[in-house]
Design a protein around this motif. Structure first.
Motif, PDB file in Angstrom:
ATOM      1  N   HIS A 143     -14.616 -48.654  -9.862  1.00 49.65           N
ATOM      2  CA  HIS A 143     -13.813 -48.144  -9.094  1.00 49.65           C
ATOM      3  C   HIS A 143     -13.751 -48.930  -7.366  1.00 49.65           C
ATOM      4  O   HIS A 143     -14.785 -49.364  -7.133  1.00 49.65           O
ATOM      5  CB  HIS A 143     -14.299 -46.676  -8.228  1.00 49.65           C
ATOM      6  N   TYR A 144     -12.682 -49.625  -6.854  1.00 48.62           N
ATOM      7  CA  TYR A 144     -12.750 -50.390  -5.687  1.00 48.62           C
ATOM      8  C   TYR A 144     -12.279 -49.504  -4.546  1.00 48.62           C
ATOM      9  O   TYR A 144     -12.538 -49.648  -3.412  1.00 48.62           O
ATOM     10  CB  TYR A 144     -11.907 -51.627  -6.080  1.00 48.62           C
ATOM     11  N   ILE A 145     -11.553 -48.319  -4.847  1.00 45.52           N
ATOM     12  CA  ILE A 145     -10.902 -47.360  -3.984  1.00 45.52           C
ATOM     13  C   ILE A 145     -11.352 -46.204  -4.432  1.00 45.52           C
ATOM     14  O   ILE A 145     -11.123 -45.574  -5.494  1.00 45.52           O
ATOM     15  CB  ILE A 145      -9.374 -47.601  -3.821  1.00 45.52           C
ATOM     16  N   VAL A 146     -11.736 -45.036  -3.680  1.00 44.02           N
ATOM     17  CA  VAL A 146     -11.858 -43.817  -3.681  1.00 44.02           C
ATOM     18  C   VAL A 146     -10.918 -42.876  -3.154  1.00 44.02           C
ATOM     19  O   VAL A 146     -10.768 -42.937  -2.008  1.00 44.02           O
ATOM     20  CB  VAL A 146     -13.348 -43.223  -3.389  1.00 44.02           C
ATOM     21  N   ARG A 147     -10.237 -42.183  -4.060  1.00 42.72           N
ATOM     22  CA  ARG A 147      -9.125 -41.403  -3.757  1.00 42.72           C
ATOM     23  C   ARG A 147      -9.617 -39.826  -3.637  1.00 42.72           C
ATOM     24  O   ARG A 147      -8.804 -38.892  -3.188  1.00 42.72           O
ATOM     25  CB  ARG A 147      -7.684 -41.607  -4.262  1.00 42.72           C
ATOM     26  N   ASP A 148     -10.538 -39.415  -4.437  1.00 45.04           N
ATOM     27  CA  ASP A 148     -10.938 -38.232  -4.857  1.00 45.04           C
ATOM     28  C   ASP A 148     -12.492 -38.194  -5.001  1.00 45.04           C
ATOM     29  O   ASP A 148     -12.959 -38.366  -6.111  1.00 45.04           O
ATOM     30  CB  ASP A 148     -10.180 -37.627  -6.043  1.00 45.04           C
ATOM     31  N   LEU A 149     -13.264 -37.668  -3.778  1.00 49.09           N
ATOM     32  CA  LEU A 149     -14.643 -37.570  -4.223  1.00 49.09           C
ATOM     33  C   LEU A 149     -14.885 -36.449  -5.422  1.00 49.09           C
ATOM     34  O   LEU A 149     -16.110 -36.915  -5.817  1.00 49.09           O
ATOM     35  CB  LEU A 149     -15.059 -36.865  -2.904  1.00 49.09           C
ATOM     36  N   GLU A 150     -14.162 -35.507  -5.531  1.00 49.80           N
ATOM     37  CA  GLU A 150     -14.630 -34.579  -6.426  1.00 49.80           C
ATOM     38  C   GLU A 150     -14.851 -35.330  -8.190  1.00 49.80           C
ATOM     39  O   GLU A 150     -15.562 -34.713  -8.924  1.00 49.80           O
ATOM     40  CB  GLU A 150     -13.634 -33.475  -6.707  1.00 49.80           C
ATOM     41  N   ARG A 153     -18.721 -35.824  -8.658  1.00 48.38           N
ATOM     42  CA  ARG A 153     -19.513 -34.520  -8.659  1.00 48.38           C
ATOM     43  C   ARG A 153     -20.341 -34.666  -9.659  1.00 48.38           C
ATOM     44  O   ARG A 153     -19.670 -34.361 -10.959  1.00 48.38           O
ATOM     45  CB  ARG A 153     -18.793 -33.234  -8.538  1.00 48.38           C
ATOM     46  N   GLY A 154     -21.738 -34.365  -9.855  1.00 46.75           N
ATOM     47  CA  GLY A 154     -22.570 -34.493 -10.731  1.00 46.75           C
ATOM     48  C   GLY A 154     -22.673 -35.514 -11.609  1.00 46.75           C
ATOM     49  O   GLY A 154     -23.371 -35.535 -12.643  1.00 46.75           O
ATOM     50  N   LYS A 155     -22.032 -36.636 -10.987  1.00 48.36           N
ATOM     51  CA  LYS A 155     -22.219 -38.076 -11.964  1.00 48.36           C
ATOM     52  C   LYS A 155     -23.524 -38.826 -11.129  1.00 48.36           C
ATOM     53  O   LYS A 155     -23.922 -38.881 -10.161  1.00 48.36           O
ATOM     54  CB  LYS A 155     -20.716 -38.779 -11.821  1.00 48.36           C
ATOM     55  N   ARG A 156     -23.769 -39.856 -12.195  1.00 49.67           N
ATOM     56  CA  ARG A 156     -24.796 -41.081 -11.517  1.00 49.67           C
ATOM     57  C   ARG A 156     -23.890 -41.975 -11.109  1.00 49.67           C
ATOM     58  O   ARG A 156     -23.204 -42.644 -11.847  1.00 49.67           O
ATOM     59  CB  ARG A 156     -25.889 -41.106 -12.758  1.00 49.67           C
ATOM     60  N   VAL A 157     -24.211 -42.280  -9.895  1.00 50.36           N
ATOM     61  CA  VAL A 157     -23.293 -43.313  -9.327  1.00 50.36           C
ATOM     62  C   VAL A 157     -24.224 -44.538  -8.672  1.00 50.36           C
ATOM     63  O   VAL A 157     -24.952 -44.395  -7.977  1.00 50.36           O
ATOM     64  CB  VAL A 157     -22.418 -42.718  -7.958  1.00 50.36           C
ATOM     65  N   ILE A 158     -23.424 -45.799  -9.181  1.00 56.79           N
ATOM     66  CA  ILE A 158     -23.987 -46.986  -8.578  1.00 56.79           C
ATOM     67  C   ILE A 158     -23.042 -47.421  -7.535  1.00 56.79           C
ATOM     68  O   ILE A 158     -21.934 -47.642  -7.959  1.00 56.79           O
ATOM     69  CB  ILE A 158     -24.323 -48.085  -9.465  1.00 56.79           C
ATOM     70  N   ILE A 159     -23.524 -47.588  -6.172  1.00 56.24           N
ATOM     71  CA  ILE A 159     -22.549 -48.330  -5.353  1.00 56.24           C
ATOM     72  C   ILE A 159     -23.189 -49.759  -5.040  1.00 56.24           C
ATOM     73  O   ILE A 159     -24.279 -49.928  -4.741  1.00 56.24           O
ATOM     74  CB  ILE A 159     -22.550 -47.581  -3.878  1.00 56.24           C
ATOM     75  N   SER A 175     -24.346 -35.555  -1.453  1.00 62.42           N
ATOM     76  CA  SER A 175     -24.528 -34.140  -1.500  1.00 62.42           C
ATOM     77  C   SER A 175     -23.632 -33.592  -2.926  1.00 62.42           C
ATOM     78  O   SER A 175     -24.103 -32.403  -3.110  1.00 62.42           O
ATOM     79  CB  SER A 175     -23.859 -33.562  -0.264  1.00 62.42           C
ATOM     80  N   ILE A 176     -22.854 -34.398  -3.382  1.00 62.14           N
ATOM     81  CA  ILE A 176     -22.388 -34.016  -4.551  1.00 62.14           C
ATOM     82  C   ILE A 176     -22.563 -34.574  -5.876  1.00 62.14           C
ATOM     83  O   ILE A 176     -22.350 -34.200  -6.891  1.00 62.14           O
ATOM     84  CB  ILE A 176     -20.763 -33.912  -4.402  1.00 62.14           C
ATOM     85  N   ALA A 177     -22.870 -35.752  -5.878  1.00 61.94           N
ATOM     86  CA  ALA A 177     -23.279 -36.731  -7.129  1.00 61.94           C
ATOM     87  C   ALA A 177     -24.771 -36.190  -7.623  1.00 61.94           C
ATOM     88  O   ALA A 177     -25.679 -35.925  -6.558  1.00 61.94           O
ATOM     89  CB  ALA A 177     -23.343 -38.253  -6.862  1.00 61.94           C
ATOM     90  N   ALA A 178     -24.878 -36.468  -9.006  1.00 64.13           N
ATOM     91  CA  ALA A 178     -26.266 -36.261  -9.497  1.00 64.13           C
ATOM     92  C   ALA A 178     -27.419 -37.132  -9.023  1.00 64.13           C
ATOM     93  O   ALA A 178     -28.537 -36.838  -8.706  1.00 64.13           O
ATOM     94  CB  ALA A 178     -26.213 -36.181 -11.000  1.00 64.13           C
ATOM     95  N   GLN A 179     -26.841 -38.373  -8.917  1.00 60.20           N
ATOM     96  CA  GLN A 179     -27.576 -39.568  -8.272  1.00 60.20           C
ATOM     97  C   GLN A 179     -26.796 -40.434  -7.714  1.00 60.20           C
ATOM     98  O   GLN A 179     -25.754 -40.853  -8.004  1.00 60.20           O
ATOM     99  CB  GLN A 179     -28.499 -40.045  -9.601  1.00 60.20           C
ATOM    100  N   VAL A 180     -27.365 -41.267  -6.544  1.00 61.52           N
ATOM    101  CA  VAL A 180     -26.574 -42.319  -5.853  1.00 61.52           C
ATOM    102  C   VAL A 180     -27.617 -43.610  -5.753  1.00 61.52           C
ATOM    103  O   VAL A 180     -28.535 -43.028  -4.975  1.00 61.52           O
ATOM    104  CB  VAL A 180     -26.052 -41.801  -4.592  1.00 61.52           C
ATOM    105  N   THR A 181     -27.199 -44.712  -6.412  1.00 61.30           N
ATOM    106  CA  THR A 181     -28.172 -45.699  -6.121  1.00 61.30           C
ATOM    107  C   THR A 181     -27.240 -46.738  -5.349  1.00 61.30           C
ATOM    108  O   THR A 181     -26.215 -47.099  -5.738  1.00 61.30           O
ATOM    109  CB  THR A 181     -28.578 -46.407  -7.454  1.00 61.30           C
ATOM    110  N   VAL A 182     -27.729 -47.193  -4.198  1.00 64.48           N
ATOM    111  CA  VAL A 182     -26.991 -48.338  -3.484  1.00 64.48           C
ATOM    112  C   VAL A 182     -27.663 -49.661  -3.915  1.00 64.48           C
ATOM    113  O   VAL A 182     -28.853 -49.965  -3.607  1.00 64.48           O
ATOM    114  CB  VAL A 182     -26.997 -47.945  -1.889  1.00 64.48           C
TER     115      VAL A 182
END
Length: 337
Positions: A143-150, A153-159, A175-182
């Motif tokens: 994703h390059y643009i986020v239109r829906d934070l939901e 939810r519960g996902k492992r996200v790399i930024i 507060s909503i993702a299972a894991q966030v890595t920047v």
């Protein structure tokens, strides 16, 4: 006379925050006003991040991009400006009587005594990942643009990224993702200091100086990514469900370069009063460049009325230099009765 042939006092090109607020102020100065927006929605670049929270507008402790735009549209409609959507102005001609003819890409024409350019940074084009198979995942899990934070939810996200957007999404998703890595290729983040501090104090894992080098998956579903240390070349494989890429946007100034307006690094060079190099054309917001430019929405809220006051004086040198303040404005007070 057809509506499109009517002569307006002020035509604002661009329906982002600066353009919308300028429309309110134009009405306060009793000028016949038109807004021309090239896309199908008002709001400008803010709508690229409708769920992002905005903290730096005076008097509003916190507001989402979507809510801000909704309120700006209501505010801009106070004096009933004409609003034209999905018309991209490609040329401007000054006629013998000193008025302007604006021509859209579809051939539509508009006429105005003055113009205020609030075109923002131009058509935003995200800088995409230059990785093998990246396109296979775009729109699904890259994703390059986020239109829906939901969605996260519960996902492992790399930024991937180190600017304001990357920092803001790390904070929003914490507060909503299972894991966030920047992942950022430098140790220094260029986001607002308070937001960077909040990110470091939050749940996100920060990996610097690393770069995203490969995406792993089956061509549809993302399973993870490989990041490489920018200095020693060591590689780390990360598990992930979603990749959020914030490497910035390329702005396209479009036809402005052909209008004879002085530009500085693809921005409109303005002087005192937000005047451009063409008499009768003024500019405000992200579109402009000048020494000391404040690159905030709040800056555009100041520049728009300044440009409008200059337009009023251009048309009527004997006019007051500014409108009456809103608490003393006769028409606004009358609307409250």
């Amino acid at each position: 006379m057809r509506e499109e042939e009517a002569l307006y006092d002020v035509t604002i090109i661009g329906g982002g925050p600066a353009g919308l607020f300028t429309a309110l102020y134009s009405g306060m100065r009793e000028l016949r006003t038109k807004i021309i927006e090239g896309s199908s929605r008002l709001g400008g670049r803010v709508l690229l991040y409708p769920d992002k929270m905005i903290w730096d507008i005076g008097g509003i402790p916190i507001i989402s991009g979507r809510a801000l735009v909704e309120q700006l549209i209501v505010q801009a409609s106070t004096f009933h400006p004409t609003i034209v959507m999905e018309q991209r102005i490609v040329s401007v001609d000054k006629r013998e009587d000193g008025t302007f003819r604006l021509t859209a890409s579809g051939g539509e024409q508009h006429y105005s005594r003055t113009i205020i350019l609030a075109t923002g940074k131009g058509e935003p084009v995200p800088k995409k990942l230059e990785l093998a198979d990246a396109e296979c995942y775009e729109g699904m899990h890259v994703h390059y643009i986020v239109r829906d934070l939901e969605r996260f939810r519960g996902k492992r996200v790399i930024i991937s990224g180190g600017g304001n957007s990357a920092v803001d999404w790390a904070n929003a998703l914490g507060s909503i993702a299972a894991q966030v890595t920047v992942v950022h290729r430098r140790d220094l983040f260029i986001g607002l200091e308070a937001n960077v501090a909040r990110m470091y104090g939050g749940p996100a894992r920060i990996m610097t100086p690393y770069e995203l080098k490969a995406i792993h998956g089956d061509g549809g579903i993302v399973e993870g990514a490989t990041v490489v240390h920018a200095e020693n070349g060591s590689a780390v494989r990360l598990e992930a469900d979603e990749l959020l890429v914030n490497h910035g946007f390329r702005g396209d100034p479009g036809p402005l370069a052909t209008w004879g307006i002085e530009l500085e690094e693809d921005r409109i060079q303005v002087g005192a009063g937000m005047v451009t190099s063409i008499p009768g054309i003024f500019a405000a917001g992200d579109a402009v460049h000048y020494d000391g430019k404040l690159k905030l929405i709040a800056g555009g809220f100041m520049e728009g009325p300044t440009a409008l006051n200059s337009a009023k004086l251009y048309m009527d040198p004997a006019a007051n230099t500014m409108a009456a303040v809103s608490t003393h404005h006769a028409k606004l007070l009358g609307m409250m009765r």
